[in-house]
Design a protein around this motif. Structure first.
Motif, PDB file in Angstrom:
ATOM      1  N   ARG A 164      60.587 -20.857-120.491  1.00 26.45           N
ATOM      2  CA  ARG A 164      60.683 -21.182-118.970  1.00 26.45           C
ATOM      3  C   ARG A 164      60.009 -19.925-118.338  1.00 26.45           C
ATOM      4  O   ARG A 164      60.721 -18.985-118.615  1.00 26.45           O
ATOM      5  N   ILE A 165      59.163 -20.184-117.317  1.00 34.21           N
ATOM      6  CA  ILE A 165      58.856 -19.100-116.518  1.00 34.21           C
ATOM      7  C   ILE A 165      58.660 -19.463-114.936  1.00 34.21           C
ATOM      8  O   ILE A 165      58.427 -20.834-114.709  1.00 34.21           O
ATOM      9  N   ASP A 166      59.169 -18.566-114.357  1.00 33.39           N
ATOM     10  CA  ASP A 166      59.422 -18.751-112.895  1.00 33.39           C
ATOM     11  C   ASP A 166      58.626 -17.849-112.141  1.00 33.39           C
ATOM     12  O   ASP A 166      58.549 -16.726-112.422  1.00 33.39           O
ATOM     13  N   LEU A 167      57.559 -18.057-111.370  1.00 34.67           N
ATOM     14  CA  LEU A 167      56.839 -17.459-110.393  1.00 34.67           C
ATOM     15  C   LEU A 167      56.808 -17.711-108.970  1.00 34.67           C
ATOM     16  O   LEU A 167      56.931 -18.877-108.624  1.00 34.67           O
ATOM     17  N   ASN A 168      56.805 -16.782-108.066  1.00 37.12           N
ATOM     18  CA  ASN A 168      57.060 -16.955-106.537  1.00 37.12           C
ATOM     19  C   ASN A 168      55.764 -16.154-105.938  1.00 37.12           C
ATOM     20  O   ASN A 168      55.432 -15.301-106.276  1.00 37.12           O
ATOM     21  N   ASN A 169      55.415 -17.143-105.063  1.00 35.86           N
ATOM     22  CA  ASN A 169      54.381 -16.357-104.154  1.00 35.86           C
ATOM     23  C   ASN A 169      52.978 -16.003-104.892  1.00 35.86           C
ATOM     24  O   ASN A 169      52.619 -15.052-104.867  1.00 35.86           O
ATOM     25  N   VAL A 170      52.630 -16.979-105.579  1.00 35.31           N
ATOM     26  CA  VAL A 170      51.277 -16.913-106.346  1.00 35.31           C
ATOM     27  C   VAL A 170      50.457 -17.743-105.946  1.00 35.31           C
ATOM     28  O   VAL A 170      50.792 -19.160-105.593  1.00 35.31           O
ATOM     29  N   ALA A 171      49.048 -17.358-106.346  1.00 37.14           N
ATOM     30  CA  ALA A 171      47.801 -18.386-106.028  1.00 37.14           C
ATOM     31  C   ALA A 171      47.821 -19.573-106.977  1.00 37.14           C
ATOM     32  O   ALA A 171      47.828 -19.117-108.163  1.00 37.14           O
TER      33      ALA A 171
END
Length: 161
Positions: free
Chosen positions: A110-117
């Motif tokens: 599981r991966i979480d990304l914030n404020n990414v295009a």
């Protein structure tokens, strides 16, 4: 009608004219302004859809319309999913957006990304699929509070095949 209007006294004519103007002011937004704003909103949405189509066309043109399905490449046993994700995020310059990378088991992460295009996420996921045979098992996308166009918060669960 003209005879009736001329038979009215001056103050009645003024009152009638003010009433007609008042009714027009109330009715004008519903029959003129509302359709114009509805059409404007529709056109803005359509423009955004067409802009996205242009992005897709440019991407396909860059790849010369070829879709490479390479199912023979699989995850290297020497590299963990965390390392693969890290390399891919670095490649697309979005590693700084990574908030969490948590293996669930040997085949899932599981991966979480914030404020990414959004476009970079899609490119990264495409590269993971093509080169490492990782599929998206589940995805959750949300718009961050900044509200910048094309920027999202994302949470993915990836699985190896």
């Amino acid at each position: 009608m003209n005879k009736w209007f001329k038979s009215l006294q001056t103050r009645e004519r003024i009152a009638l004219a003010v009433g007609v103007i008042f009714i027009l002011i109330l009715v004008l937004p519903f029959y003129v302004w509302k359709p114009l704003t509805t059409k404007l909103n529709f056109l803005e949405t359509r423009i955004k859809q067409l802009e996205w189509s242009m992005v897709e066309i440019k991407y396909l043109k860059k790849n010369k319309g070829q879709i490479n399905l390479n199912l023979q490449k699989t995850v290297d046993v020497n590299e963990s999913l965390v390392v693969l994700i890290d390399k891919s995020l670095r490649k697309f310059n979005i590693l700084s957006a990574l908030q969490r990378s948590q293996p669930i088991d040997d085949n899932r992460i599981r991966i979480d990304l914030n404020n990414v295009a959004f476009n970079k996420i899609i490119q990264c996921l495409d590269e993971l699929k093509k080169n490492h045979n990782l599929d998206v098992e589940s995805a959750n996308l949300s718009i961050p509070q900044s509200g910048n166009p094309g920027i999202v918060n994302a949470s993915f669960t990836l699985i190896t095949n």
